[in-house]
Write a protein that holds these residues in place. Structure first.
Motif, PDB file in Angstrom:
ATOM      1  N   LEU A 120      -8.809  -9.596  -4.733  1.00  0.00           N
ATOM      2  CA  LEU A 120      -7.349  -9.598  -4.072  1.00  0.00           C
ATOM      3  C   LEU A 120      -7.152 -10.872  -3.191  1.00  0.00           C
ATOM      4  O   LEU A 120      -6.130 -11.158  -2.644  1.00  0.00           O
ATOM      5  N   LYS A 121      -8.345 -11.887  -3.167  1.00  0.00           N
ATOM      6  CA  LYS A 121      -8.122 -13.011  -2.484  1.00  0.00           C
ATOM      7  C   LYS A 121      -7.032 -14.085  -3.051  1.00  0.00           C
ATOM      8  O   LYS A 121      -6.852 -13.877  -4.132  1.00  0.00           O
ATOM      9  N   ASN A 152       0.690  -1.004  -0.058  1.00  0.00           N
ATOM     10  CA  ASN A 152      -0.061   0.017   0.027  1.00  0.00           C
ATOM     11  C   ASN A 152       0.860   1.308   0.025  1.00  0.00           C
ATOM     12  O   ASN A 152       2.109   1.249   0.056  1.00  0.00           O
ATOM     13  N   ASN A 204      -5.045  -0.365  -6.215  1.00  0.00           N
ATOM     14  CA  ASN A 204      -5.891   0.720  -5.557  1.00  0.00           C
ATOM     15  C   ASN A 204      -7.109   0.906  -6.297  1.00  0.00           C
ATOM     16  O   ASN A 204      -8.112   1.630  -5.954  1.00  0.00           O
ATOM     17  N   THR A 222      -8.606  -1.809  -7.761  1.00  0.00           N
ATOM     18  CA  THR A 222      -8.904  -3.149  -8.052  1.00  0.00           C
ATOM     19  C   THR A 222     -10.262  -3.707  -6.887  1.00  0.00           C
ATOM     20  O   THR A 222     -10.262  -3.210  -5.797  1.00  0.00           O
ATOM     21  N   LYS A 223     -11.085  -4.410  -7.374  1.00  0.00           N
ATOM     22  CA  LYS A 223     -12.124  -4.733  -6.629  1.00  0.00           C
ATOM     23  C   LYS A 223     -11.776  -5.766  -5.645  1.00  0.00           C
ATOM     24  O   LYS A 223     -10.649  -6.662  -5.801  1.00  0.00           O
ATOM     25  N   SER A 224     -12.046  -5.583  -4.323  1.00  0.00           N
ATOM     26  CA  SER A 224     -11.636  -6.193  -3.025  1.00  0.00           C
ATOM     27  C   SER A 224     -11.667  -7.664  -3.330  1.00  0.00           C
ATOM     28  O   SER A 224     -10.803  -8.347  -2.780  1.00  0.00           O
ATOM     29  N   ASN A 225     -12.596  -8.372  -4.028  1.00  0.00           N
ATOM     30  CA  ASN A 225     -12.859  -9.809  -4.098  1.00  0.00           C
ATOM     31  C   ASN A 225     -11.794 -10.515  -4.883  1.00  0.00           C
ATOM     32  O   ASN A 225     -11.459 -11.552  -4.824  1.00  0.00           O
TER      33      ASN A 225
END
Length: 599
Positions: free
Chosen positions: A287-288, A175, A280, A282-285
């Motif tokens: 990132l898994k 980050n 930054n 990118t959709k959080s889902n």
């Protein structure tokens, strides 16, 4: 009173006042120079001397061959002395558009009396040049008091992923504060981060004094991490599943390639994925890491554990014959096979090849519930893998005392418990590795800035079933990819392949119900001496949802490349398959008997 006396009185008063003033100065001087000298000296030093952190570059992350997957590259941080900004609003209007930032946010950073404030990090040299140009243009027709000053740059580092989406979910991201936010970047953050240095400088009321700068403590770079991943094999794997994801509109697809003898993960791919250089947006889902974080009911790929247990307990052999109806009732539930059929007379191998739920239930019933449970736990079900990735799930596997009367039949054919793709891959790797479960791992080792490499020490393997049982089950699994099995599309010319398909009802967390399917294929090659194990897991595909149909071709494409890349010799003699049904078994027995009679 005469004028002379009045004048003398005034002089006395004035003299007395002067004495009082001088005495006050004297007392203050004694206090400052004597009583409070040390504190005043420290205060002066604090006002004159400033310190700034020098960021340390993070360590690199490389693949098994040293190819860089993540690195720190030089970047510029834009810094300002707020005391030299005459009009923060005007200045923000000039600078914000150049660095693609909010004018209000930049104005806030420019307002105040601090001598050192970060305005923006990781700006490009072109942006810094543009800032200097617009400030120079603004200052050209302004008096000295109205000119903008105080901007300078500080050398910093920016995290860069040269492969863009390559291994993105495994690597994670860093980050804006320089902290790992996912994947290896997060789980190994303390190792990768290194130690920041400290820069000291002197400053007056205005700008800092450049000639007075001195480095107190140099920055210490982070430690490099080497993964077990093979970059080229990873690329092939990602491309293979990306095309399937697009065609099937699946929620996600995960693929893992493992060395069964060592437990090394050679490829771990996810689709859809993301570019960590742009995390930054990118959709959080996305990132898994589904391979270790998402547990699911495996379905028919879980049947191999039931067969392994039954073979080890000697309650079946490859040619044990069972009568298989389409449906079977156990407790208050009716179980059935995936397609309607008349009564079959199948061998154990035939039950595996045709992926019969009813037949697998019958095999499972030859063992006690505790026995079945113990074998699944030996295979690692319900236990964390501890690969070193964040958020790893152990899956869900209830103890026997929590089972209902229909749990054992359900568990036998691969439902009623959940596991991750890594755990499922490990099950097949155990069979491929002669019954020994090698611990899956993705971190090969670390190296410091002097180049000294330290390999990671991993736990030794655990024996689950005998070598002979594993070899027998492997031969039985070759029937799955043969003609008449459920995954002929996984065949690789010149090589023997063993595997198993799976199609399971998928539990949907949103509705807390079953909707859609989990399709999978897991196999290994060459079957006689396995070098690679690969699993493909497709979550919620639209349209055709059979594991063999969707996963078989992916296995063939990726493992064909791996066999060629690692120069694995083709198989020698082909396997003579076990009979799949009673009729074929009887014919073979007659042929064998006739041949023996001639002899």
């Amino acid at each position: 009173m005469s004028p002379l006396r009045m004048a003398q009185g005034r002089l006395r008063i004035s003299f007395f006042l002067v004495l009082v003033v001088f005495f006050s100065f004297f007392v203050r001087l004694v206090f400052v120079q004597g009583v409070n000298a040390q504190e005043r000296a420290h205060q002066a030093a604090r006002e004159l001397n400033q310190t700034v952190d020098l960021p340390a570059p993070r360590g690199e992350i490389t693949d098994r061959n040293g190819n860089v997957l993540a690195r720190s590259i030089d970047a510029l941080d834009l810094v300002v002395d707020q005391n030299l900004i005459g009009d923060p609003k005007v200045t923000a209007n000039l600078v914000a558009p150049i660095i693609n930032a909010s004018t209000a946010a930049i104005q806030n950073r420019l307002t105040g009396t601090r001598k050192f404030v970060y305005v923006a990090k990781d700006i490009t040299p072109a942006q810094w040049l543009k800032i200097k140009e617009v400030i120079a243009l603004n200052n050209s027709d302004k008096p000295m008091s109205k000119r903008i000053g105080g901007f300078f740059t500080q050398r910093g580092f920016k995290r860069d992923y040269p492969g863009k989406t390559l291994s993105a979910n495994t690597l994670g991201f860093v980050n804006s504060e320089g902290v790992g936010g996912g994947g290896i970047e997060a789980s190994m953050n303390s190792v990768l981060s290194g130690t920041d240095g400290v820069l000291s400088y002197s400053s007056g009321k205005g700008p800092s004094i450049p000639s007075a700068r001195q480095s107190l403590i140099p920055a210490k770079a982070g430690t490099n991490i080497r993964l077990t991943i093979d970059r080229d094999l990873q690329w092939i794997t990602e491309n293979a599943i990306a095309s399937v994801a697009k065609r099937t509109r699946a929620q996600s697809i995960t693929a893992v390639v493992m060395d069964p003898a060592t437990g090394e993960i050679l490829a771990l791919a996810t689709a859809p994925t993301f570019d960590p250089n742009k995390f930054n947006v990118t959709k959080s889902n996305l990132l898994k890491i589904p391979a270790v974080q998402e547990a699911y009911e495996p379905g028919s790929t879980g049947k191999v554990m039931t067969f392994a247990a039954a073979l080890q307990e000697k309650v079946i052999d490859p040619t044990t014959v069972f009568t298989i109806p389409y449906t079977i009732k156990r407790a208050d539930r009716i179980f059935h096979d995936h397609e309607s059929h008349p009564k079959w007379k199948l061998t154990s191998t035939g039950i595996l090849a045709k992926s019969s739920n009813v037949g697998t239930i019958q095999i499972g019933e030859k063992m006690s519930e505790n026995t079945l449970y113990s074998y699944l736990t030996k295979f690692g079900i319900g236990q964390p893998v501890n690969m070193g990735l964040p958020g790893e799930s152990p899956g869900i596997f209830s103890k026997v005392d929590k089972w209902s009367r229909s749990t054992a039949p359900t568990v036998a054919f691969g439902q009623g418990y959940s596991l991750t793709t890594i755990q499922a891959t490990s099950v097949f790797a155990t069979i491929a590795n002669n019954g020994v479960r090698a611990v899956p791992h993705i971190i090969a080792g670390t190296s410091n800035q002097n180049g000294h490499y330290t390999p990671k020490v991993n736990n030794s393997g655990v024996k689950v079933v005998d070598k002979e049982v594993a070899k027998t089950l492997s031969l039985m699994m070759e029937s799955v990819v043969a003609e008449g099995g459920t995954a002929p599309s996984a065949q690789i010319p010149g090589y023997r392949v063993a595997g198993k398909t799976g199609t399971a009802n998928r539990f949907n967390d949103k509705c807390r119900c079953y909707s859609g399917y989990t399709a999978s294929f897991i196999g290994f090659a060459p079957a006689e001496k396995p070098r690679f194990v690969m699993s493909i897991t497709i979550q919620d595909p639209k349209g055709i949802h059979w594991g063999g149909y969707l996963g078989g071709p992916v296995f063939k494409e990726v493992i064909s490349y791996a066999l060629k890349s690692y120069q694995i010799a083709p198989s020698g003699e082909l396997n003579v398959p076990f009979p799949l049904d009673a009729a074929t078994l009887k014919k073979r027995e007659k042929i064998t008997a006739a041949a023996e009679a001639k002899d």
